[in-house]
Design a protein around this motif. Structure first.
Motif, short mmCIF file in Angstrom:
data_model
loop_
_atom_site.label_atom_id
_atom_site.label_comp_id
_atom_site.label_asym_id
_atom_site.label_seq_id
_atom_site.Cartn_x
_atom_site.Cartn_y
_atom_site.Cartn_z
N GLU A 46 33.11 112.59 38.39
CA GLU A 46 32.42 113.56 37.56
C GLU A 46 32.29 113.07 36.14
OE1 GLU A 46 35.21 116.88 38.43
OE2 GLU A 46 35.47 116.99 36.27
N ALA A 47 31.33 113.66 35.42
CA ALA A 47 31.10 113.36 34.01
C ALA A 47 30.85 114.68 33.31
CB ALA A 47 29.91 112.43 33.85
N GLU A 48 31.20 114.74 32.05
CA GLU A 48 31.02 115.97 31.27
C GLU A 48 29.99 115.73 30.19
OE1 GLU A 48 35.05 116.62 30.01
OE2 GLU A 48 35.62 117.48 31.93
N TRP A 49 28.93 116.54 30.24
CA TRP A 49 27.80 116.37 29.31
C TRP A 49 27.84 117.54 28.35
CZ3 TRP A 49 22.06 116.02 31.42
CH2 TRP A 49 21.21 115.54 30.40
N PHE A 50 28.12 117.25 27.09
CA PHE A 50 28.26 118.29 26.07
C PHE A 50 26.93 118.44 25.33
CE2 PHE A 50 32.91 118.97 25.89
CZ PHE A 50 33.32 117.97 26.75
N ILE A 51 26.33 119.62 25.44
CA ILE A 51 24.99 119.82 24.86
C ILE A 51 24.92 121.11 24.06
CG2 ILE A 51 23.89 118.56 26.76
CD1 ILE A 51 22.87 121.36 27.76
N VAL A 52 23.90 121.17 23.20
CA VAL A 52 23.53 122.42 22.52
C VAL A 52 22.01 122.55 22.69
CG1 VAL A 52 23.40 123.68 20.34
CG2 VAL A 52 25.37 122.19 20.79
N PRO A 53 21.55 123.56 23.46
CA PRO A 53 20.10 123.76 23.59
C PRO A 53 19.49 124.17 22.24
CG PRO A 53 21.30 124.92 25.32
CD PRO A 53 22.32 124.48 24.31
N GLU B 104 21.57 129.36 26.42
CA GLU B 104 21.04 129.99 25.22
C GLU B 104 20.98 128.96 24.10
OE1 GLU B 104 22.91 133.69 23.81
OE2 GLU B 104 23.50 134.03 25.89
N THR B 105 19.97 129.06 23.27
CA THR B 105 19.87 128.13 22.14
C THR B 105 21.03 128.37 21.18
OG1 THR B 105 18.42 129.65 20.97
CG2 THR B 105 17.35 127.90 22.21
N GLY B 106 21.47 127.32 20.55
CA GLY B 106 22.50 127.42 19.52
C GLY B 106 23.92 127.57 20.05
N LYS B 107 24.09 127.62 21.39
CA LYS B 107 25.43 127.73 21.97
C LYS B 107 25.84 126.36 22.50
CE LYS B 107 26.77 132.07 23.83
NZ LYS B 107 26.96 132.82 25.09
N ALA B 108 27.13 126.08 22.42
CA ALA B 108 27.63 124.79 22.90
C ALA B 108 28.04 124.91 24.37
CB ALA B 108 28.83 124.37 22.06
N TYR B 109 27.62 123.94 25.17
CA TYR B 109 27.95 123.92 26.61
C TYR B 109 28.58 122.59 27.00
CZ TYR B 109 24.96 128.02 26.96
OH TYR B 109 24.42 129.27 26.79
N LYS B 110 29.49 122.69 27.95
CA LYS B 110 30.01 121.50 28.63
C LYS B 110 29.50 121.57 30.06
CE LYS B 110 34.46 120.94 30.11
NZ LYS B 110 35.92 120.67 29.91
N ILE B 111 28.56 120.71 30.39
CA ILE B 111 28.01 120.69 31.75
C ILE B 111 28.84 119.66 32.54
CG2 ILE B 111 25.94 120.33 33.17
CD1 ILE B 111 25.51 122.53 31.10
N VAL B 112 29.60 120.17 33.50
CA VAL B 112 30.42 119.28 34.32
C VAL B 112 29.59 118.87 35.53
CG1 VAL B 112 32.56 119.02 35.63
CG2 VAL B 112 32.52 120.45 33.56
N LEU B 113 29.26 117.59 35.60
CA LEU B 113 28.47 117.08 36.71
C LEU B 113 29.44 116.52 37.73
CD1 LEU B 113 25.84 115.34 34.46
CD2 LEU B 113 25.54 117.48 35.74
N LYS B 114 29.60 117.28 38.82
CA LYS B 114 30.63 116.97 39.81
C LYS B 114 29.96 116.44 41.07
CE LYS B 114 34.52 119.44 41.87
NZ LYS B 114 35.77 119.09 41.25
N ASN B 115 30.03 115.14 41.25
CA ASN B 115 29.43 114.54 42.44
C ASN B 115 30.45 114.56 43.59
OD1 ASN B 115 28.15 113.02 44.36
ND2 ASN B 115 27.79 111.24 43.07
N VAL B 116 30.15 115.35 44.62
CA VAL B 116 31.06 115.49 45.76
C VAL B 116 30.58 114.66 46.96
CG1 VAL B 116 31.85 117.77 45.03
CG2 VAL B 116 29.91 117.59 46.61
#
Ligand SMILES: [Cu+2]
Length: 149
Positions: free
Chosen positions: A114-121, A54-66
């Motif tokens: 893994e890396a954590e990508w913090f975004i706000v759409p 959702e726009t305006g919400k903060a997300y932490k996208i955890v990119l987990k390479n297995v």
């Protein structure tokens, strides 16, 4: 020209949050979403391969390479619709290795890391494509979509 298109939504977000005194989105508690990056037989995948934001919400996208190979996540349209707060990388014991701030156009994650990508759409969109940009991975099925409401 692409760079301008990316910067305008981020600037608009900062201005509107200041004007509405809605809180500092750069410090908001993020909703965590884990995207697994992997391979199964001769197929490669993002799991889940469709996420909804959702726009305006903060997300932490955890990119987990297995997987035993490196993988990336990228998508021109997706990048234009989000504001990146930061990318965080930790060592296996959880200690911070790096915190990267600024414009991010793709994130590549090493084998079994893994890396954590913090975004706000900041813009809406339906079924915005994302893919792994490493040669042959898209063809092996490493694609997905993001819907931003
Ligand atoms: Cu890949």
């Amino acid at each position: 020209m692409k760079r301008i298109a990316i910067l305008i939504p981020a600037a608009a977000l900062l201005l509107s949050s200041a004007a509405q005194a809605a809180g500092d989105l750069s410090r908001a508690d993020p909703t965590e979403i884990v995207i697994e990056m992997g391979a199964s037989g001769d197929k490669m995948y993002f799991k889940p391969d469709n996420i909804e934001l959702e726009t305006g919400k903060a997300y932490k996208i955890v990119l987990k390479n297995v997987d035993e190979a490196k993988h990336e996540i990228e998508g021109h349209e997706f990048i234009e619709k989000i504001f990146t707060r930061k990318v965080e990388i930790a060592d296996p014991s959880g200690g911070l290795v790096a915190e990267i701030k600024g414009l991010v156009t793709e994130v590549e994650v090493g084998p079994n890391r893994e890396a954590e990508w913090f975004i706000v759409p900041v813009q809406t969109g339906e079924n915005i494509p994302i893919e792994c940009g490493i040669e042959g991975h898209k063809e092996a099925g490493m694609v997905g979509t993001v819907t931003i409401k």
